[in-house]
Design an enzyme around this catalytic site. Structure first.
Site, mmCIF file in Angstrom:
data_model
loop_
_atom_site.group_PDB
_atom_site.id
_atom_site.type_symbol
_atom_site.label_atom_id
_atom_site.label_comp_id
_atom_site.label_asym_id
_atom_site.label_seq_id
_atom_site.Cartn_x
_atom_site.Cartn_y
_atom_site.Cartn_z
ATOM 1 N N SER A 131 0.818 -1.222 0.000
ATOM 2 C CA SER A 131 0.000 0.000 0.000
ATOM 3 C C SER A 131 0.849 1.268 0.000
ATOM 4 O O SER A 131 0.320 2.360 -0.195
ATOM 5 C CB SER A 131 -0.949 0.011 1.203
ATOM 6 O OG SER A 131 -0.224 -0.003 2.420
ATOM 7 N N HIS A 132 2.164 1.140 0.230
ATOM 8 C CA HIS A 132 3.008 2.338 0.281
ATOM 9 C C HIS A 132 4.289 2.211 -0.536
ATOM 10 O O HIS A 132 5.254 2.914 -0.302
ATOM 11 C CB HIS A 132 3.289 2.718 1.740
ATOM 12 C CG HIS A 132 2.058 3.234 2.410
ATOM 13 N ND1 HIS A 132 1.098 2.391 2.928
ATOM 14 C CD2 HIS A 132 1.585 4.484 2.568
ATOM 15 C CE1 HIS A 132 0.098 3.113 3.414
ATOM 16 N NE2 HIS A 132 0.361 4.381 3.202
ATOM 17 N N ASP A 142 -4.948 0.527 1.671
ATOM 18 C CA ASP A 142 -5.472 -0.833 1.486
ATOM 19 C C ASP A 142 -6.926 -0.809 1.034
ATOM 20 O O ASP A 142 -7.369 -1.729 0.328
ATOM 21 C CB ASP A 142 -5.307 -1.645 2.777
ATOM 22 C CG ASP A 142 -3.879 -2.138 2.950
ATOM 23 O OD1 ASP A 142 -3.250 -2.491 1.931
ATOM 24 O OD2 ASP A 142 -3.382 -2.145 4.079
ATOM 25 N N GLU A 201 8.379 -9.346 10.674
ATOM 26 C CA GLU A 201 9.043 -10.524 10.084
ATOM 27 C C GLU A 201 8.623 -10.795 8.653
ATOM 28 O O GLU A 201 9.426 -11.277 7.852
ATOM 29 C CB GLU A 201 8.820 -11.753 10.964
ATOM 30 C CG GLU A 201 9.790 -11.752 12.128
ATOM 31 C CD GLU A 201 9.678 -12.981 13.003
ATOM 32 O OE1 GLU A 201 10.608 -13.181 13.807
ATOM 33 O OE2 GLU A 201 8.685 -13.722 12.912
HETATM 34 P P1 NDP Z 1 -0.855 -4.023 9.036
HETATM 35 O O1 NDP Z 1 -2.144 -4.172 9.764
HETATM 36 O O2 NDP Z 1 -0.666 -4.757 7.775
HETATM 37 O O3 NDP Z 1 0.351 -4.409 9.992
HETATM 38 C C1 NDP Z 1 0.517 -3.751 11.214
HETATM 39 C C2 NDP Z 1 1.701 -4.341 11.962
HETATM 40 O O4 NDP Z 1 1.324 -5.625 12.442
HETATM 41 C C3 NDP Z 1 2.935 -4.543 11.100
HETATM 42 O O5 NDP Z 1 4.059 -4.254 11.870
HETATM 43 C C4 NDP Z 1 2.858 -6.022 10.734
HETATM 44 O O6 NDP Z 1 4.138 -6.597 10.483
HETATM 45 C C5 NDP Z 1 2.232 -6.614 11.958
HETATM 46 N N1 NDP Z 1 1.476 -7.815 11.688
HETATM 47 C C6 NDP Z 1 0.562 -8.014 10.718
HETATM 48 N N2 NDP Z 1 0.032 -9.242 10.811
HETATM 49 C C7 NDP Z 1 0.633 -9.839 11.858
HETATM 50 C C8 NDP Z 1 0.531 -11.122 12.462
HETATM 51 N N3 NDP Z 1 -0.303 -12.047 12.005
HETATM 52 N N4 NDP Z 1 1.316 -11.389 13.534
HETATM 53 C C9 NDP Z 1 2.170 -10.470 14.020
HETATM 54 N N5 NDP Z 1 2.308 -9.238 13.489
HETATM 55 C C10 NDP Z 1 1.552 -8.930 12.435
HETATM 56 O O7 NDP Z 1 -0.567 -2.460 8.783
HETATM 57 P P2 NDP Z 1 -1.598 -1.275 8.548
HETATM 58 O O8 NDP Z 1 -2.556 -1.707 7.513
HETATM 59 O O9 NDP Z 1 -2.141 -0.815 9.836
HETATM 60 O O10 NDP Z 1 -0.645 -0.138 7.962
HETATM 61 C C11 NDP Z 1 -0.030 -0.348 6.695
HETATM 62 C C12 NDP Z 1 0.945 0.762 6.404
HETATM 63 O O11 NDP Z 1 0.239 1.957 6.120
HETATM 64 C C13 NDP Z 1 1.905 1.109 7.536
HETATM 65 O O12 NDP Z 1 3.229 1.037 7.034
HETATM 66 C C14 NDP Z 1 1.572 2.547 7.899
HETATM 67 O O13 NDP Z 1 2.666 3.337 8.289
HETATM 68 C C15 NDP Z 1 1.000 3.056 6.586
HETATM 69 N N6 NDP Z 1 0.168 4.218 6.807
HETATM 70 C C16 NDP Z 1 0.676 5.454 6.543
HETATM 71 C C17 NDP Z 1 -0.067 6.588 6.810
HETATM 72 C C18 NDP Z 1 0.502 7.941 6.605
HETATM 73 O O14 NDP Z 1 -0.172 8.910 6.915
HETATM 74 N N7 NDP Z 1 1.695 8.091 6.086
HETATM 75 C C19 NDP Z 1 -1.435 6.508 7.316
HETATM 76 C C20 NDP Z 1 -1.859 5.147 7.592
HETATM 77 C C21 NDP Z 1 -1.081 4.045 7.327
HETATM 78 P P3 NDP Z 1 4.657 -6.833 8.946
HETATM 79 O O15 NDP Z 1 5.030 -5.473 8.461
HETATM 80 O O16 NDP Z 1 5.795 -7.762 9.066
HETATM 81 O O17 NDP Z 1 3.494 -7.423 8.189
HETATM 82 O O1 PYC Z 2 -2.834 4.504 3.792
HETATM 83 O O2 PYC Z 2 -4.027 5.616 5.245
HETATM 84 C C1 PYC Z 2 -3.128 5.542 4.411
HETATM 85 C C2 PYC Z 2 -2.321 6.754 4.150
HETATM 86 C C3 PYC Z 2 -2.630 8.041 4.403
HETATM 87 C C4 PYC Z 2 -1.560 8.807 3.989
HETATM 88 C C5 PYC Z 2 -0.636 7.970 3.468
HETATM 89 N N1 PYC Z 2 -1.105 6.719 3.594
#
Ligand code: NDP
Ligand code: PYC
Length: 344
Positions: A54-55, A195, A314
């Site tokens: 997603s990023h 996502d 991981e």
């Molecule tokens: P996920 O829900 O996919 O994952 C969240 C964390 O949980 C990760 O560290 C992931 O590790 C871990 N994880 C996932 N599944 C498991 C599991 N079964 N057991 C143990 N650990 C687990 O992430 P989000 O969807 O919440 O976020 C995705 C990305 O979006 C992030 O990188 C976030 O920074 C980005 N984002 C950016 C924003 C912005 O404003 N710039 C705004 C919102 C989100 P792993 O990475 O190894 O899967």
């Molecule tokens: O995936 O929620 C998101 C997000 C917001 C800004 C960058 N990524």
């Protein structure tokens, strides 16, 4: 580069270095300065390498439409302010947050080493990326890092009927003896907005409880969330409280915009949230007593004995190892699009 055909989707592979260079050319061609382009390209290629779909390159269209809209300054020069012994502020100049972090990083590390802890408060900045690349390198240097960034209004606080918060991620990284850093990075919304966009593009449903439609009714249709609907916090009131904390730290404290505060309607195509970011860096070497990394290892070992087979971070480390051996797989049409953007 080489061609490869997977079980279902044909893909080409590209090395990390080649992908970074390609993305850097794209950013420069579309108005970013050489300095900003290098930082953003490295960040985006890093996310793609680690399988942070997603990023990674998925975000390039949004970066380019935002640059074209005039909403962000792709050539901004961050102004670093040495505020106090443990506090640095950066005015990102309506530019991207990552170059602001890069500019302040040497001072941040020095202060954290000297005082044991240091805060970096970035304002007037746009963060459109995954957050873990901002914290993981500190843990690789033996430090603990925590970062929060707020985004754009699309999350309904628990108990409310209208969106106020952004998707507001929290990222944490800590050293651990004998293994790569412990890193987690999670949106405080049920799903990242990226996502939801991917689900809409690929025709997948969202998990129940992730979002509401434009009438505030629960929906699993990603298009209904994107078309006037909103996301919900993860974990009800608990995720909502964390999201509020992110707004307070990333915007209230830094001087950046809250997620509800900016209006990009005069910049059609703008997608990058104009907010703020906070980092807290701790040097555990300053802590009395036990070696922190060894203590972290004890905890992880106990978790493994209790049955934990997959730690946060991981999946990314595995993807990274695979990409280092085999290259980064991209669909041919996506690679062709990137090359076309690089030409202008
Ligand atoms: P996920 O829900 O996919 O994952 C969240 C964390 O949980 C990760 O560290 C992931 O590790 C871990 N994880 C996932 N599944 C498991 C599991 N079964 N057991 C143990 N650990 C687990 O992430 P989000 O969807 O919440 O976020 C995705 C990305 O979006 C992030 O990188 C976030 O920074 C980005 N984002 C950016 C924003 C912005 O404003 N710039 C705004 C919102 C989100 P792993 O990475 O190894 O899967
Ligand atoms: O995936 O929620 C998101 C997000 C917001 C800004 C960058 N990524």
């Amino acid at each position: 580069m080489s061609a490869a055909v997977g079980a279902n989707a044909p893909s080409e592979t590209i090395s990390f270095t080649e992908l970074s260079a390609l993305l850097e050319r794209i950013f420069v061609t579309h108005g970013a300065s050489a300095e900003v382009a290098a930082v953003l390209a490295h960040n985006c290629a890093t996310a793609q390498r680690d399988g942070a779909q997603s990023h990674g390159v998925f975000r390039m269209a949004g970066y380019l439409s935002t640059l074209a809209s005039g909403w962000v300054n792709g050539a901004a020069v961050p102004q670093v302010e040495d505020v106090a012994s443990g506090y640095i502020a950066v005015d990102a100049g309506n530019g991207f947050a990552q170059p602001a972090l890069s500019a302040a990083r040497p001072l941040l590390v020095r202060k954290a080493r000297e005082a044991g802890i240091a805060v970096l408060a970035i304002r007037n900045s746009h963060h459109f990326a995954a957050l873990w690349p901002d914290v993981e390198p500190f843990a690789e240097e033996g430090m603990i890092a925590l970062s929060v960034v707020n985004s754009m209004t699309c999350v309904v606080p628990h108990g409310a009927s209208r969106p106020v918060f952004g998707t507001n991620p929290i990222a944490f990284a800590a050293p651990c003896a004998g293994r790569p850093p412990l890193v987690f990075d999670m949106a405080t919304s049920a799903l990242a907005h990226g996502d939801v966009q991917i689900a809409a593009r690929e025709g997948h449903s969202l998990p129940s409880g992730a979002g509401v439609d434009r009438h505030g009714q629960p929906t699993t249709d990603p298009k209904a969330v994107l078309d006037g609907g909103a996301l919900l916090p993860f974990g009800g009131h608990k995720g909502s409280a964390l999201s509020m904390m992110v707004e307070l730290l990333a915007a209230g404290l830094t001087g950046g915009n809250f997620s509800f505060e900016f209006d990009w309607s005069r910049h059609p195509g703008a997608q990058t949230p104009w907010t703020g970011q906070l980092l807290i860096v701790i040097d555990p070497a300053r802590a009395a007593g036990n070696d922190f990394a060894e203590r972290a290892r004890e905890l992880v070992d106990r978790m493994a004995q209790a049955g934990v087979s997959r730690l946060a971070g991981e999946r990314r480390y595995q993807n990274r190892a695979q990409a280092q051996q085999q290259g980064i797989a991209l669909a041919p049409e996506h690679l062709a699009q990137l090359r076309q953007w690089a030409e202008g």
